[in-house]
Enzyme design. Structure first.
Site, PDB file in Angstrom:
ATOM      1  N   ASN A   1      25.318  67.597  17.509  1.00 31.96           N
ATOM      2  CA  ASN A   1      25.945  67.991  18.766  1.00 31.96           C
ATOM      3  C   ASN A   1      25.350  69.258  19.362  1.00 31.96           C
ATOM      4  OD1 ASN A   1      27.658  65.784  18.712  1.00 31.96           O
ATOM      5  ND2 ASN A   1      29.276  66.882  17.627  1.00 31.96           N
TER       6      ASN A   1
ATOM      7  N   ARG B   1      36.965  58.317  28.033  1.00 28.85           N
ATOM      8  CA  ARG B   1      36.342  59.642  28.084  1.00 28.85           C
ATOM      9  C   ARG B   1      35.680  59.769  29.449  1.00 28.85           C
ATOM     10  NH1 ARG B   1      32.890  60.340  22.639  1.00 28.85           N
ATOM     11  NH2 ARG B   1      32.591  58.111  22.834  1.00 28.85           N
TER      12      ARG B   1
ATOM     13  N   ASP C   1      36.207  65.266  15.000  1.00 26.47           N
ATOM     14  CA  ASP C   1      35.156  64.571  14.257  1.00 26.47           C
ATOM     15  C   ASP C   1      35.347  64.651  12.744  1.00 26.47           C
ATOM     16  OD1 ASP C   1      33.921  63.702  16.511  1.00 26.47           O
ATOM     17  OD2 ASP C   1      32.183  65.022  16.377  1.00 26.47           O
TER      18      ASP C   1
END
Length: 417
Positions: free
Chosen positions: A23, A121, A306
């Protein structure tokens, strides 16, 4: 299609060096679009999402190489502002290219991004922010076209939700915008701070990374630089969870303990021992894990969504009842049906998971539903009695570099076939 074959249970022991953060590297690869000259990215993990990002950069006209965990991107030759549907659909994070392309080219064309199906999302925060910065937006035929022929302009943006993706896109768009952009209620994740460090090293003027107010003073241009990606905190949590369910003992190397504070506190509450020193974490699990009464996922610095599937799997083998509340994604618990195949006793009530710990798991065939849910199945399998076959592991390869060989080095009986 590849599958993972795991024979358990096995007790994990040894050392593991944590890979670069997925990420973090993806938005930084997108950020190289804004740079004049070459950018060299060290500690770049070998992931399918990284390969997809490099393919997008190549399609746009950049020259890219990737070897020995070092990615080199030369954006001088960029000549395209359109990301085709075939590349957008391969990963949700492809939306991060929007702000960088628009900032560099003055226009950008994308389609709705793909990725894990964790529920709605929407990218409305991204679109509304870019509109405020002067971009005209046209939607139709499955495409979204952004145009700012006279360049973007700095403004004040108040995010209704501390969205990581929206924060990153606004920063990227604002780096070369005219004037000053201020983001209120910005996301504070370490991965955003890493991108800010990269951009500032390239010549950007960004202040307040890691706080809820980020200020970007636009500059005329930035140059490429050399940058090292931070360690992946979710990957670290994965190996901690796998060690916890097997009663093992490991040394995590190349970690940032402060990025794991909220996660580590849950492991400690479950009875695990953690010692941090010089970028390492010594981790030891008890003979039997204890329950954790309540975990609520939240934006950083709260407990990360996560890490939820990994910790929930661990707690399914703990003594007593644990509760997890998922506050970020609507469909995060899709993997729970697969965990039940191992004998997990988990009840889902809306956004709440109630876990009644069992003494052991039994091996079962299962398939990955998403990236972190897939990793949770691997955690379950190393603790389960018998042979587990995990299919659809392409999800796992989006975020984990050589998870099979890494676990094998720690003592797991695991093979990819």
């Amino acid at each position: 299609m590849s599958k993972l074959i795991i024979n358990g249970p096995t007790r994990l022991n040894g050392e593991v060096c944590i890979q670069g953060a997925k990420n973090s590297v993806l938005p930084i690869l997108a950020a190289t679009i804004l740079c004049n000259g070459k950018s060299t990215i060290h500690n770049c993990p070998k992931l399918s999402d990284v390969n997809n990002s490099l393919n997008i950069l190549r399609y746009l006209g950049c020259k890219c190489s990737f070897k020995n965990n070092i990615a080199v991107i030369d954006s001088e030759t960029l000549h395209c502002c359109v990301v085709p549907d075939s590349l957008m659909l391969k990963m949700r994070s492809s939306i991060i290219f929007l702000g960088a392309i628009l900032g560099r080219c003055g226009s950008a064309v994308i389609t709705s991004p793909g990725g894990c199906e964790l529920g709605p999302r929407p990218i409305d925060l991204h679109i509304s922010a870019l509109k405020r910065m002067g971009a005209a937006v046209h939607e139709g035929y499955g495409r979204i076209e952004f145009n700012a022929p006279n360049g973007l302009k700095g403004t004040t943006i108040n995010l209704s939700f501390a969205s990581v993706g929206a924060t990153e896109n606004i920063i990227l768009a604002a780096v070369t915008a005219k004037g000053t952009t201020v983001i209120h209620n910005a996301a504070k994740e370490p991965e955003i701070c890493d991108m800010v460090r990269f951009l500032n090293s390239c010549g950007a003027k960004i202040y307040g990374g890691g706080t809820d107010t980020i200020t970007i003073n636009g500059v005329k241009g930035i140059s490429g630089c050399s940058h090292t990606i931070i360690p992946d905190r979710i990957v670290a949590a994965t190996y901690m969870a796998a060690t916890a369910v097997t009663g093992g003992e490991i040394l995590l190397k190349n970690v940032e303990p402060e990025h794991l504070t909220t996660i580590s506190s849950v492991f400690c509450e479950a009875g695990c021992e953690l010692k941090c020193f010089e970028g390492n974490i010594y981790f030891k699990a008890p003979e039997r894990l204890k329950n954790v009464s309540m975990i609520r996922t939240a934006v950083y610095p709260g407990f990360p969504t996560d890490a939820g599937p990994l910790v929930l799997t661990m707690l399914a083998l703990a003594r007593g009842t644990s509760v997890m509340v998922e506050n970020i994604f609507q469909n995060r618990f899709r993997y729970v049906d697969e965990l039940r195949r191992f004998g997990a006793n988990i009840r889902i009530e809306g956004k709440i998971a109630i876990v009644e710990g069992v003494s052991s798991f039994s091996a079962a065939p299962c398939k990955c539903t998403d990236l972190r849910g897939g990793a949770a199945l691997v955690v379950a399998a190393v603790a389960a009695k018998g042979t587990t076959v995990i299919s659809d592991i392409h999800h796992i390869k989006r975020g984990y570099e050589n998870i099979d060989t890494t676990l094998a080095m720690l003592g797991a009986n695991i093979n990819e076939v």
